[in-house]
Motif scaffolding. Structure first.
Motif, PDB file in Angstrom:
ATOM      1  N   SER A 233      38.288  33.089  42.062  1.00 52.29           N
ATOM      2  CA  SER A 233      38.568  33.796  43.309  1.00 52.29           C
ATOM      3  C   SER A 233      38.544  32.821  44.478  1.00 52.29           C
ATOM      4  CB  SER A 233      37.534  34.903  43.537  1.00 52.29           C
ATOM      5  OG  SER A 233      36.226  34.349  43.619  1.00 52.29           O
TER       6      SER A 233
ATOM      7  N   THR B  35      44.636  35.697  48.990  1.00 54.59           N
ATOM      8  CA  THR B  35      45.337  34.599  48.318  1.00 54.59           C
ATOM      9  C   THR B  35      46.838  34.806  48.434  1.00 54.59           C
ATOM     10  OG1 THR B  35      43.536  34.284  46.725  1.00 54.59           O
ATOM     11  CG2 THR B  35      45.700  33.405  46.123  1.00 54.59           C
TER      12      THR B  35
ATOM     13  N   PHE C 190      42.735  36.396  35.268  1.00 53.05           N
ATOM     14  CA  PHE C 190      41.752  36.385  36.345  1.00 53.05           C
ATOM     15  C   PHE C 190      40.327  36.639  35.860  1.00 53.05           C
ATOM     16  CE2 PHE C 190      45.656  36.633  38.656  1.00 53.05           C
ATOM     17  CZ  PHE C 190      45.404  36.019  39.881  1.00 53.05           C
TER      18      PHE C 190
END
Length: 633
Positions: free
Chosen positions: A444, A496, A592
């Motif tokens: 992250s 992001t 992720f």
């Protein structure tokens, strides 16, 4: 038909693996035939026993039938070629199908399918004996023909999950979505055992290992057919293609000179039994109601005309009590003379024939064959009883039967609940092949992720063949689906930036590159390839990303293991995502780190074309990644 196959070779049979004891015959050392029954729903009498309770009723109905009505039950026409729906009554048709691109004339949404299906059934029950139709569709990874359906990973991905409970649940959802639109028969599951990745149907097989195919194939049958075939939310399953379709040799294709598809499986009987017949025992024991014989030949003779395999082995030894349905125009290939081809196939044990456009001719010729005593009436009666038993088991002859789809099923079509299961299947199917320097999971707080590759934002590439169109197609093929790029943008969050350039340019300054590469969609025949090297455009996009000096994650969307070449060295992490279907969020879940990768290769991964074919158990087994390989975080 040669003399060896016209009568059962009992000496060879005794030397081969007896099907009664086939449990220990898988090519994987130490494996035994698995049953998912303890995990996959209630036990049910398999084999002939599954349909024996309906035999007396079927024979009473048979006694009332004319020859024309009997042969009509043995005939399946394609909706695409039925010019006049009244032909269903005119020829007493027992079945209609919609082939890979055969949609309702009014459109391609659930209501269009419902209208088409109910109209055909209304016509069918207008016949003297009021026998409803079996309506078949190629629902091979969800109800993949219909816009808005949930499309699951193809079987190659499900093989990597090693999860029979999940495969059964996928079968249940597929049946639910099919019945929501009307049809009551799915030409699935494919329980082939692909042994050469160049074959364009490799992705339709769960694995190169017959044990894994057997376990997951049984689960799929139980999911599609449910606890009882007369449940209005289940469909008739069709295990396919019996037998040896995954073992054809190079350069021995069918009439159109296909490379591997529909070719010749050259092997002794013991090998055919040990690898390619093996999964059918579990399917029969699970009560599968129909089985589709294969296009391919066995040692030069078309399987769809081999009595020993269809009648003696499948119906006799394995105790299959359902009926056999031929593949699309497969009977045509048995003999140059169409009438002789029909004679050979019916006498070999074929019960229903898929004759998409030649159904009037087929009916006329089979009638002549019976009248000429070339096909005995006993064979016609056996075929029709098998079909009727299945229809009765499905509740089609109950006074309360209605063709109208279940309203609750209609409300679940394409639902979030169904998509959640597909997303789970994507997560569990992904195989992590390489992960250097902690490239995955994506951490992250990254400032920018640059995404590239032809398959990143192309739902058609992601879903593969047998999606809306037979061969599949590029682009936004399925409403409601999520591409990998869209899933990455959601998972990355608002903090992001996610940029995209298909060719990999513009990566300079990004914190991470993700390149989604792979194969364009294809299906049988057109998917056969002599070279499994990556497309030059895909290789170039990886190289361009690597040249930016950033960590590179490669996601491979493909229907088989590919020859990776320099991409393997250029990638810091490499994930095989197979053909994940509509739920790209499942890919992002693994990238992720919301879900740790658990997928294990169900196929051996070759290092070069020189190694193909390569399969676990080979004497010289040195794959790039072995069967069962898979990293995690």
């Amino acid at each position: 038909m040669n003399a060896r196959l016209s009568s059962p070779p009992r000496a060879a049979l005794m030397l081969s693996v007896a099907l009664a004891g086939i449990a220990a015959a898988s090519c994987t050392p130490g494996s035994q035939i698995g049953s998912t029954a303890q995990n996959a729903g209630p036990a049910r009498a398999g084999g002939a026993g599954a349909f024996a309770p309906y035999d007396a009723q079927a024979r009473r109905l048979l006694a009332q039938m004319t020859l024309a009505e009997k042969i009509g039950q043995m005939t399946q026409a394609d909706h695409e070629f039925i010019k006049d729906p009244a032909d269903v009554q005119r020829y007493f048709l027992g079945s209609v199908l919609s082939g890979g691109s055969s949609d309702p004339a009014s459109g391609n949404n659930p209501r269009d399918w419902e209208g088409m299906y109910t109209n055909y059934q209304r016509i069918a029950v207008g016949t003297r004996l009021k026998i409803p139709l079996l309506y078949g569709v190629d629902a091979v990874h969800g109800h993949n023909n219909v816009l808005g359906a949930v499309v699951f990973p193809h079987n190659i991905g499900l093989g990597a999950t090693r999860n029979p409970q999940l495969v059964q649940r996928i079968g249940q959802i597929t049946a639910d979505e099919v019945r929501a639109t009307g049809p009551n028969w799915a030409f699935a599951p494919c329980i082939c055992v692909p042994r050469d990745e160049r074959w364009g149907r490799t992705y339709e097989g769960f694995s190169e290992d017959p044990q894994l195919v057997s376990t997951l194939g049984e689960a799929a049958v139980r999911g599609l057919q449910g606890r009882s075939l007369n449940d209005p939310l289940t469909v008739l399953a069709s295990s396919k293609h019996f037998a040896g379709d995954g073992a054809t040799s190079m350069g021995t294709g069918g009439p159109d000179k296909r490379f591997l598809d529909q070719g010749d499986a050259r092997m002794d009987e013991a090998t055919l039994r040990r690898i390619h017949i093996f999964p059918y025992k579990a399917a029969v024991d699970a009560g599968v109601g129909s089985i589709m014989p294969s296009y391919n030949s066995w040692n030069g003779v078309k399987v769809s005309g081999i009595r020993y395999l269809l009648t003696d082995v499948l119906k006799g030894e394995l105790g299959f009590g359902g009926f056999l349905i031929s593949d699309y125009r497969a009977v045509d290939q048995i003999d140059p003379d169409y009438k002789t081809a029909i004679e050979k196939s019916i006498n070999a044990g074929m019960d229903m024939v898929m004759v998409p456009d030649r159904y009037p001719e087929f009916i006329r010729l089979l009638t002549e064959l019976v009248n000429e005593n070339r096909v005995p009436m006993s064979r016609i009666d056996d075929a029709v009883v098998r079909i009727l038993r299945v229809k009765i088991a499905m509740g089609l002859m109950d006074p309360s039967w209605t063709p109208q789809p279940d309203a609750a099923a209609r409300s679940r079509f394409g639902s979030a609940e169904h998509r959640a299961v597909a997303r789970q299947a994507v997560r569990e199917s992904m195989v992590l092949l390489k992960n250097d320097r902690g490239a995955l999971p994506i951490r992250s707080g990254l400032r920018r992720i640059h995404v590239a590759g032809r398959s990143a934002d192309n739902l058609g590439f992601q879903t593969g063949g047998w999606t809306v169109d037979w061969q599949g197609k590029s682009g936004e093929v399925m409403p409601g689906g999520t591409t990998v790029l869209a899933a990455i943008r959601k998972a990355a969050g608002s903090g992001t930036q996610v940029t995209f350039a298909q060719n990999g340019t513009g990566a300079a300054g990004a914190d991470l590159g993700v390149v989604v590469i792979g194969e364009p969609p294809y299906a049988e025949g057109q998917g056969d390839r002599a070279d499994l090297s990556l497309d030059p455009a895909d290789a170039a996009s990886v190289a361009a990303m690597k040249a930016a000096g950033i960590p590179v994650v490669v996601v491979l969307i493909s229907g088989r293991p590919m020859i990776l070449g320099p991409v393997l060295e250029q990638a810091d992490a490499l994930v095989a995502a197979w053909l994940p279907g509509t739920e790209g969020d499942g890919v992002a879940d693994v990238l992720f780190g919301a879900y740790k990768p658990t997928g294990k290769l169900s196929y051996s991964w070759p290092a070069s074309m020189a190694q193909i074919p390569i399969n676990v158990g080979d004497a010289d087994y040195r794959p790039l990644f072995p069967f069962g390989f898979g990293l995690t975080y």
